[in-house]
Motif scaffolding. Sequence first.
Motif, PDB file in Angstrom:
ATOM      1  N   SER A 198       0.699  -1.214  -0.034  1.00 51.97           N
ATOM      2  CA  SER A 198       0.122  -0.090  -0.012  1.00 51.97           C
ATOM      3  C   SER A 198       0.916   1.113  -0.115  1.00 51.97           C
ATOM      4  N   VAL A 199       0.559   2.076  -0.722  1.00 54.09           N
ATOM      5  CA  VAL A 199       1.357   3.680  -0.901  1.00 54.09           C
ATOM      6  C   VAL A 199       0.030   4.475  -0.770  1.00 54.09           C
ATOM      7  N   ILE A 200       0.483   5.286   0.455  1.00 54.36           N
ATOM      8  CA  ILE A 200      -0.357   6.587   0.605  1.00 54.36           C
ATOM      9  C   ILE A 200       0.355   7.679   0.399  1.00 54.36           C
ATOM     10  N   LEU A 201      -0.116   8.836  -0.415  1.00 52.95           N
ATOM     11  CA  LEU A 201       0.476   9.935  -0.427  1.00 52.95           C
ATOM     12  C   LEU A 201      -0.424  10.985   0.050  1.00 52.95           C
ATOM     13  N   ASN A 202       0.286  12.024   0.912  1.00 53.49           N
ATOM     14  CA  ASN A 202      -0.151  12.891   1.597  1.00 53.49           C
ATOM     15  C   ASN A 202      -0.471  14.006   0.704  1.00 53.49           C
ATOM     16  N   SER A 203      -1.730  14.449   0.307  1.00 54.98           N
ATOM     17  CA  SER A 203      -2.252  15.574  -0.530  1.00 54.98           C
ATOM     18  C   SER A 203      -2.704  16.559   0.549  1.00 54.98           C
ATOM     19  N   SER A 204      -3.720  17.418   0.222  1.00 55.70           N
ATOM     20  CA  SER A 204      -4.336  18.486   1.118  1.00 55.70           C
ATOM     21  C   SER A 204      -5.515  18.821   0.686  1.00 55.70           C
ATOM     22  N   VAL A 205      -6.361  19.439   1.697  1.00 50.79           N
ATOM     23  CA  VAL A 205      -7.710  20.196   1.261  1.00 50.79           C
ATOM     24  C   VAL A 205      -7.431  21.217   0.291  1.00 50.79           C
ATOM     25  N   ARG A 206      -5.969  22.053   0.470  1.00 47.53           N
ATOM     26  CA  ARG A 206      -5.764  23.210  -0.173  1.00 47.53           C
ATOM     27  C   ARG A 206      -5.667  22.805  -1.749  1.00 47.53           C
ATOM     28  N   ALA A 207      -5.278  21.559  -2.225  1.00 46.98           N
ATOM     29  CA  ALA A 207      -5.685  21.180  -3.536  1.00 46.98           C
ATOM     30  C   ALA A 207      -6.877  21.613  -4.078  1.00 46.98           C
ATOM     31  N   ASP A 208      -8.061  21.802  -3.478  1.00 46.43           N
ATOM     32  CA  ASP A 208      -9.403  22.068  -4.111  1.00 46.43           C
ATOM     33  C   ASP A 208      -9.884  23.126  -4.070  1.00 46.43           C
ATOM     34  N   ASP A 209      -9.000  24.292  -3.249  1.00 47.36           N
ATOM     35  CA  ASP A 209      -9.662  25.528  -3.225  1.00 47.36           C
ATOM     36  C   ASP A 209      -8.737  26.689  -3.616  1.00 47.36           C
ATOM     37  N   GLY A 210      -8.835  28.081  -3.407  1.00 45.04           N
ATOM     38  CA  GLY A 210      -8.085  29.011  -3.925  1.00 45.04           C
ATOM     39  C   GLY A 210      -7.695  29.872  -2.772  1.00 45.04           C
ATOM     40  N   VAL A 211      -7.107  29.394  -1.526  1.00 44.48           N
ATOM     41  CA  VAL A 211      -6.796  30.197  -0.694  1.00 44.48           C
ATOM     42  C   VAL A 211      -5.592  31.102  -1.098  1.00 44.48           C
ATOM     43  N   ALA A 212      -5.832  32.566  -0.777  1.00 43.62           N
ATOM     44  CA  ALA A 212      -4.782  33.345  -1.236  1.00 43.62           C
ATOM     45  C   ALA A 212      -3.421  33.305  -0.806  1.00 43.62           C
ATOM     46  N   ALA A 213      -2.257  33.246  -1.568  1.00 43.57           N
ATOM     47  CA  ALA A 213      -1.066  33.244  -1.154  1.00 43.57           C
ATOM     48  C   ALA A 213      -0.544  31.919  -0.773  1.00 43.57           C
ATOM     49  N   PHE A 214      -1.459  31.050  -1.066  1.00 44.93           N
ATOM     50  CA  PHE A 214      -1.129  29.564  -0.960  1.00 44.93           C
ATOM     51  C   PHE A 214      -0.858  28.937  -2.373  1.00 44.93           C
ATOM     52  N   GLY A 215      -0.737  29.378  -3.463  1.00 44.01           N
ATOM     53  CA  GLY A 215      -0.972  29.016  -4.880  1.00 44.01           C
ATOM     54  C   GLY A 215       0.080  27.721  -4.855  1.00 44.01           C
ATOM     55  N   VAL A 216       1.191  27.909  -4.821  1.00 45.52           N
ATOM     56  CA  VAL A 216       2.068  27.164  -5.349  1.00 45.52           C
ATOM     57  C   VAL A 216       2.106  25.841  -4.377  1.00 45.52           C
ATOM     58  N   TYR A 217       1.819  26.069  -3.125  1.00 44.37           N
ATOM     59  CA  TYR A 217       1.583  25.143  -2.324  1.00 44.37           C
ATOM     60  C   TYR A 217       0.213  24.132  -2.957  1.00 44.37           C
ATOM     61  N   ALA A 218      -0.729  24.828  -2.991  1.00 50.36           N
ATOM     62  CA  ALA A 218      -2.017  24.122  -3.316  1.00 50.36           C
ATOM     63  C   ALA A 218      -1.773  23.316  -4.755  1.00 50.36           C
ATOM     64  N   ALA A 219      -0.926  23.924  -5.601  1.00 48.71           N
ATOM     65  CA  ALA A 219      -0.539  23.258  -6.928  1.00 48.71           C
ATOM     66  C   ALA A 219       0.194  22.100  -6.713  1.00 48.71           C
ATOM     67  N   SER A 220       1.095  22.022  -5.895  1.00 50.30           N
ATOM     68  CA  SER A 220       1.903  20.659  -5.455  1.00 50.30           C
ATOM     69  C   SER A 220       1.154  19.931  -4.909  1.00 50.30           C
ATOM     70  N   LYS A 221      -0.029  20.177  -4.214  1.00 49.94           N
ATOM     71  CA  LYS A 221      -0.703  19.019  -3.622  1.00 49.94           C
ATOM     72  C   LYS A 221      -2.043  18.621  -4.482  1.00 49.94           C
ATOM     73  N   ALA A 222      -2.062  19.345  -5.649  1.00 49.53           N
ATOM     74  CA  ALA A 222      -2.850  18.951  -6.509  1.00 49.53           C
ATOM     75  C   ALA A 222      -2.273  17.858  -7.566  1.00 49.53           C
TER      76      ALA A 222
END
Length: 273
Positions: free
Chosen positions: A132-156
Amino acid sequence: MGQLEGKTAVVTGGSTGIGLATAVRLAAEGAHVFVTGRRRAELDEAVEAIGPARATAVAGDISEPADLDRLYDAVRARGRGLDVVFANAGTASFATLEQITEEHFDRIFGVNVRGTVFTVQKALPLLNDGASVILNSSVRADDGVAAFGVYAASKAAIRSFARTWANELKGRGIRVNAISPGTIDTPGLDAVVATPDTPDTPDTPDTADASGAAGASGTADAPVTKSQFAAAVPLGRIGRPDEVADAVAFLASEQSGFILGANLYVDGGENQI
């Protein structure tokens, strides 16, 4: 007998927060856990918390291929292959579109995306069939929180990899899934909320603990900021690392044997209702 008795697991970013809680939980289920992180002292403390008989620490940075090679050399030397990989290590900092620098982009994508890719790729020769392989993504991959764009894109990107790799590895019975934590009370979250929201904000330590740091404006009054986060969660509080660890243990075990390519949200309903 635990659900993972006799199994071997790797947890990256395993010295604090979500990674440490998960390593403790996997060991409690019977696995021998290899933990990695950049800080030797924290790793030594983690081994004590997990239980020295159940844990091996290998210091390293997942963005450095040679460090990953040393990690997997240690796993190989144990001679039992690898049954669980929790690709958890990550980093986060704030920058608006106007503030993004090459350094900011390369640092976040270098750890969160490149590091995760090679964490899993270099594990392939060791993975036992049915692992089993589990990857840690984030809820931030789904929304558009200001100033967190690069992080959110990495988690997407992490969420996308979970789907693709699940398809590529299914022939070996290897299940790949993702988790998406919401706001979790960890040292990584503390580091984000206590510092200014500029591209020079220090990275969170080793783990993706800041995955739910929605709209943190950078303040020394972390308790107030956390209370604001809690108010945005339907359950009325931010999460605990052990609650994410429970979800990872489920995905690591045979209890999730018919789950493939999925994304399990551990967010108190933050992005669901």
